[in-house]
Design a protein around this motif. Sequence first.
Motif, mmCIF file in Angstrom:
data_model
loop_
_atom_site.group_PDB
_atom_site.id
_atom_site.type_symbol
_atom_site.label_atom_id
_atom_site.label_comp_id
_atom_site.label_asym_id
_atom_site.label_seq_id
_atom_site.Cartn_x
_atom_site.Cartn_y
_atom_site.Cartn_z
ATOM 1 N N PRO A 5 -4.090 0.307 5.714
ATOM 2 C CA PRO A 5 -3.359 -0.086 4.708
ATOM 3 C C PRO A 5 -3.177 -2.126 4.574
ATOM 4 O O PRO A 5 -2.893 -2.321 3.475
ATOM 5 C CB PRO A 5 -1.907 0.286 5.126
ATOM 6 C CG PRO A 5 -2.011 0.809 6.200
ATOM 7 C CD PRO A 5 -3.437 0.979 6.774
ATOM 8 N N GLU A 23 -5.279 -3.258 1.967
ATOM 9 C CA GLU A 23 -5.023 -3.118 0.498
ATOM 10 C C GLU A 23 -6.460 -2.684 0.013
ATOM 11 O O GLU A 23 -6.848 -3.452 -1.238
ATOM 12 C CB GLU A 23 -4.270 -4.331 -0.178
ATOM 13 C CG GLU A 23 -2.949 -4.571 0.317
ATOM 14 C CD GLU A 23 -2.312 -5.660 -0.631
ATOM 15 O OE1 GLU A 23 -1.403 -5.046 -1.665
ATOM 16 O OE2 GLU A 23 -2.664 -6.574 -0.243
ATOM 17 N N THR A 53 0.648 -1.239 0.009
ATOM 18 C CA THR A 53 -0.030 -0.246 0.082
ATOM 19 C C THR A 53 0.771 1.247 0.001
ATOM 20 O O THR A 53 0.589 2.072 -0.787
ATOM 21 C CB THR A 53 -1.105 -0.017 1.256
ATOM 22 O OG1 THR A 53 -1.836 -1.139 1.136
ATOM 23 C CG2 THR A 53 -1.633 1.288 1.325
ATOM 24 N N PHE A 98 -5.418 4.838 -2.138
ATOM 25 C CA PHE A 98 -4.933 3.399 -1.976
ATOM 26 C C PHE A 98 -5.103 2.955 -0.464
ATOM 27 O O PHE A 98 -4.662 1.828 0.020
ATOM 28 C CB PHE A 98 -3.396 3.587 -2.116
ATOM 29 C CG PHE A 98 -3.301 3.773 -3.658
ATOM 30 C CD1 PHE A 98 -3.518 2.759 -4.634
ATOM 31 C CD2 PHE A 98 -2.675 5.039 -4.265
ATOM 32 C CE1 PHE A 98 -3.164 2.714 -6.367
ATOM 33 C CE2 PHE A 98 -2.323 5.108 -5.557
ATOM 34 C CZ PHE A 98 -2.608 3.978 -6.488
#
Length: 232
Positions: free
Chosen positions: A222, A225, A196, A217
Amino acid sequence: MTTAAPVAADALRERLSRLDTAALSDAMDSLRTPPCVLPGITTRTPGSIACGPAFTVRYRAIDDATSFHNAANYIDDVPAGSVVVVDNGGSRTCTNWGSLLSSVAQHREVAGTVVHGSVRDVLETRTAGYPLFSTDVTMVSGKNRVVLDRTGAELDIAGTPVRPGDWIFADDNGALRIPADLVEEVVRRAEAVERTESRIREAALGGARLDEARARFGYARPWEEGGEDEQH
């Protein structure tokens, strides 16, 4: 229903070696685990990584100063690939590790050493490239000051528990402990964190606004993803 076999230690070590403590810490935050950082631990061999299951060592002050007391003899029992974790209560008064131990450990393919206390012979260990981390450095020997209490004990490293077999990862950022039963999931999430952040960096350096790249993103989570480019 079948259960997937545990990932082998060598495979875990290979995957971990491509990560760092920052990504692993983020992964553990996502799991809301107990404290994982080993406070005050600093690298003595910059650029090195210690990664492997913990072999725990605990010291205590000597009660009898009238005869010679060697600091400890345990290094021959440390399995290859382990990280030695030494607890001397964070002491700055004497050492628990020096170049002789570094040489033998390196020869026996021990993965590194983390000392909650002091080390010495730092130049020799650094020159050899052996991964060594500690609370402090001093030249004063542990002989006739401390003795081995026991190996294989659960340690308390300034509030962070370390059990034999927990995974230890240390780099230039510091050192952390990963509970043995969580290590596979932590590695998986840390790898996702790295991917990420790589996507965010690539987008930002390619001209996107950083705040927009983070939103795109999935910077907030993170390890999932969950960005718009992720296919499900």
